[in-house]
Design a protein around this motif. Structure first.
Motif, PDB file in Angstrom:
ATOM      1  N   TYR A 107       0.832  -1.199   0.000  1.00  0.00           N
ATOM      2  CA  TYR A 107       0.000   0.000   0.000  1.00  0.00           C
ATOM      3  C   TYR A 107       0.866   1.248   0.000  1.00  0.00           C
ATOM      4  N   LEU A 108       0.329   2.314  -0.609  1.00  0.00           N
ATOM      5  CA  LEU A 108       0.987   3.610  -0.530  1.00  0.00           C
ATOM      6  C   LEU A 108       0.219   4.473   0.459  1.00  0.00           C
ATOM      7  N   LYS A 109       0.965   5.251   1.237  1.00  0.00           N
ATOM      8  CA  LYS A 109       0.320   6.190   2.161  1.00  0.00           C
ATOM      9  C   LYS A 109      -0.096   7.433   1.382  1.00  0.00           C
ATOM     10  N   GLU A 110      -1.025   8.171   1.952  1.00  0.00           N
ATOM     11  CA  GLU A 110      -1.565   9.376   1.309  1.00  0.00           C
ATOM     12  C   GLU A 110      -0.450  10.339   0.880  1.00  0.00           C
ATOM     13  N   ASP A 111       0.520  10.591   1.760  1.00  0.00           N
ATOM     14  CA  ASP A 111       1.596  11.540   1.403  1.00  0.00           C
ATOM     15  C   ASP A 111       2.478  11.001   0.275  1.00  0.00           C
ATOM     16  N   GLU A 112       2.612   9.658   0.188  1.00  0.00           N
ATOM     17  CA  GLU A 112       3.388   9.069  -0.910  1.00  0.00           C
ATOM     18  C   GLU A 112       2.652   9.238  -2.244  1.00  0.00           C
ATOM     19  N   ILE A 113       1.340   9.054  -2.223  1.00  0.00           N
ATOM     20  CA  ILE A 113       0.532   9.250  -3.436  1.00  0.00           C
ATOM     21  C   ILE A 113       0.613  10.718  -3.869  1.00  0.00           C
ATOM     22  N   ASN A 114       0.509  11.633  -2.900  1.00  0.00           N
ATOM     23  CA  ASN A 114       0.572  13.066  -3.207  1.00  0.00           C
ATOM     24  C   ASN A 114       1.929  13.452  -3.798  1.00  0.00           C
ATOM     25  N   LYS A 115       2.993  12.835  -3.291  1.00  0.00           N
ATOM     26  CA  LYS A 115       4.338  13.090  -3.803  1.00  0.00           C
ATOM     27  C   LYS A 115       4.424  12.688  -5.289  1.00  0.00           C
ATOM     28  N   ILE A 116       3.852  11.534  -5.604  1.00  0.00           N
ATOM     29  CA  ILE A 116       3.826  11.068  -7.008  1.00  0.00           C
ATOM     30  C   ILE A 116       3.006  12.055  -7.846  1.00  0.00           C
ATOM     31  N   PHE A 117       1.843  12.443  -7.315  1.00  0.00           N
ATOM     32  CA  PHE A 117       0.942  13.344  -8.042  1.00  0.00           C
ATOM     33  C   PHE A 117       1.617  14.682  -8.359  1.00  0.00           C
ATOM     34  N   GLN A 118       2.372  15.209  -7.396  1.00  0.00           N
ATOM     35  CA  GLN A 118       2.978  16.538  -7.556  1.00  0.00           C
ATOM     36  C   GLN A 118       4.283  16.543  -8.345  1.00  0.00           C
ATOM     37  N   HIS A 119       4.856  15.381  -8.561  1.00  0.00           N
ATOM     38  CA  HIS A 119       6.140  15.329  -9.261  1.00  0.00           C
ATOM     39  C   HIS A 119       5.991  15.765 -10.724  1.00  0.00           C
ATOM     40  N   LYS A 120       6.863  16.654 -11.159  1.00  0.00           N
ATOM     41  CA  LYS A 120       6.841  17.126 -12.553  1.00  0.00           C
ATOM     42  C   LYS A 120       7.929  16.404 -13.330  1.00  0.00           C
ATOM     43  N   PHE A 121       7.536  15.770 -14.398  1.00  0.00           N
ATOM     44  CA  PHE A 121       8.500  15.058 -15.246  1.00  0.00           C
ATOM     45  C   PHE A 121       8.846  15.919 -16.464  1.00  0.00           C
ATOM     46  N   ASP A 122      10.051  15.714 -17.004  1.00  0.00           N
ATOM     47  CA  ASP A 122      10.484  16.464 -18.192  1.00  0.00           C
ATOM     48  C   ASP A 122       9.861  15.910 -19.469  1.00  0.00           C
ATOM     49  N   LEU A 123       9.495  14.657 -19.446  1.00  0.00           N
ATOM     50  CA  LEU A 123       8.995  14.017 -20.658  1.00  0.00           C
ATOM     51  C   LEU A 123       7.504  13.725 -20.555  1.00  0.00           C
ATOM     52  N   ASP A 124       6.786  13.985 -21.659  1.00  0.00           N
ATOM     53  CA  ASP A 124       5.331  13.787 -21.692  1.00  0.00           C
ATOM     54  C   ASP A 124       4.908  12.367 -21.310  1.00  0.00           C
ATOM     55  N   TYR A 125       5.637  11.376 -21.862  1.00  0.00           N
ATOM     56  CA  TYR A 125       5.192  10.003 -21.607  1.00  0.00           C
ATOM     57  C   TYR A 125       5.312   9.629 -20.131  1.00  0.00           C
ATOM     58  N   LEU A 126       6.261  10.260 -19.419  1.00  0.00           N
ATOM     59  CA  LEU A 126       6.373  10.007 -17.975  1.00  0.00           C
ATOM     60  C   LEU A 126       5.235  10.697 -17.219  1.00  0.00           C
ATOM     61  N   ASP A 127       4.862  11.893 -17.693  1.00  0.00           N
ATOM     62  CA  ASP A 127       3.688  12.584 -17.116  1.00  0.00           C
ATOM     63  C   ASP A 127       2.443  11.718 -17.280  1.00  0.00           C
ATOM     64  N   ARG A 166       2.530   8.772 -14.952  1.00  0.00           N
ATOM     65  CA  ARG A 166       2.177   9.201 -13.593  1.00  0.00           C
ATOM     66  C   ARG A 166       0.659   9.356 -13.476  1.00  0.00           C
ATOM     67  N   ASP A 167       0.038   9.985 -14.474  1.00  0.00           N
ATOM     68  CA  ASP A 167      -1.421  10.168 -14.440  1.00  0.00           C
ATOM     69  C   ASP A 167      -2.138   8.816 -14.361  1.00  0.00           C
ATOM     70  N   GLY A 168      -1.624   7.860 -15.125  1.00  0.00           N
ATOM     71  CA  GLY A 168      -2.209   6.513 -15.098  1.00  0.00           C
ATOM     72  C   GLY A 168      -2.105   5.870 -13.724  1.00  0.00           C
ATOM     73  N   VAL A 169      -0.943   6.029 -13.097  1.00  0.00           N
ATOM     74  CA  VAL A 169      -0.738   5.472 -11.755  1.00  0.00           C
ATOM     75  C   VAL A 169      -1.729   6.113 -10.783  1.00  0.00           C
ATOM     76  N   ILE A 170      -1.874   7.429 -10.859  1.00  0.00           N
ATOM     77  CA  ILE A 170      -2.791   8.144  -9.950  1.00  0.00           C
ATOM     78  C   ILE A 170      -4.241   7.701 -10.172  1.00  0.00           C
ATOM     79  N   ILE A 171      -4.648   7.588 -11.432  1.00  0.00           N
ATOM     80  CA  ILE A 171      -6.023   7.137 -11.725  1.00  0.00           C
ATOM     81  C   ILE A 171      -6.233   5.737 -11.145  1.00  0.00           C
ATOM     82  N   GLY A 172      -5.254   4.854 -11.361  1.00  0.00           N
ATOM     83  CA  GLY A 172      -5.360   3.495 -10.828  1.00  0.00           C
ATOM     84  C   GLY A 172      -5.471   3.486  -9.308  1.00  0.00           C
ATOM     85  N   LEU A 173      -4.613   4.283  -8.656  1.00  0.00           N
ATOM     86  CA  LEU A 173      -4.631   4.341  -7.191  1.00  0.00           C
ATOM     87  C   LEU A 173      -5.931   4.938  -6.660  1.00  0.00           C
ATOM     88  N   ARG A 174      -6.414   5.968  -7.300  1.00  0.00           N
ATOM     89  CA  ARG A 174      -7.604   6.679  -6.788  1.00  0.00           C
ATOM     90  C   ARG A 174      -8.923   6.002  -7.151  1.00  0.00           C
TER      91      ARG A 174
END
Length: 192
Positions: A122-142, A145-153
């Motif tokens: 399991y991920l804790k709330e602050d760990e999920i938020n850290k992933i959500f707020q991270h800015k990536f340089d490359l579109d495919y990584l963004d 990340r969005d996919g991971v957040i949708i899956g988690l939420r």
């Protein structure tokens, strides 16, 4: 007359294409694909043992040898092996109901379905938020990340959330029939 196991599985798979489930829906293609994989595993086992199994050969000796083969020669984990054992039990029970001679050892508790405890992470709330707020340089990584957040939420399987569209967004909820279980789910939309 004794019937070869692989011939029976072939016929079982053909039947499954038009057979209805208890809820009067067709058997899912994914389930039929699993039956095909089980058939392939039985054929691989027969080849490795130099045998052609009959339905009456499905006994405790077969159980021990089949598990050993899948674990050591095919390097499969207990949960995966359990799926193949379940299919074989289902098919043999089906043969029995049709009046085909089977070996009653299939019904013993020793003819068990292997499983292993999976470790849920399991991920804790602050760990999920850290992933959500991270800015990536490359579109495919963004996008990843969005996919991971949708899956988690949402808790949806990837096969389900990749098929989401605006049609699924209804009054602050995501409404979707899931692919695997064909069960309607209603999920509150998270801010993220």
């Amino acid at each position: 007359a004794s019937i070869f196991l692989t011939s029976y599985i072939d016929a079982f798979i053909e039947d499954s294409k038009t057979k209805k489930t208890r809820n009067n829906t067709l058997i899912k293609p994914r389930t039929i694909q699993h039956y095909r994989t089980t058939l392939a595993k039985v054929k691989a086992f027969e080849e490795s043992q130099g045998v052609k199994l009959k339905i009456t050969d499905i006994d405790l000796k077969f159980h021990v040898e089949f598990l050993e083969f899948l674990e050591t020669k095919q390097n499969l984990n207990p949960n995966t092996i359990g799926g193949y054992v379940d299919d074989i039990k289902l098919m043999i029970t089906n043969a029995d109901k049709r009046g085909i001679e089977i070996n009653k050892e299939v019904k013993l508790s020793e003819f068990y379905t292997p499983t292993n405890k999976t470790k849920d992470i399991y991920l804790k709330e602050d760990e999920i938020n850290k992933i959500f707020q991270h800015k990536f340089d490359l579109d495919y990584l963004d996008n990843a990340r969005d996919g991971v957040i949708i899956g988690l939420r949402t808790g949806l399987r990837i096969s389900d959330f990749l098929k989401l569209s605006n049609k699924n967004l209804i009054d602050g909820f995501i409404e979707k029939n899931t692919l695997k279980t064909d069960f309607p789910v209603i999920i509150p939309i998270h801010d993220q």
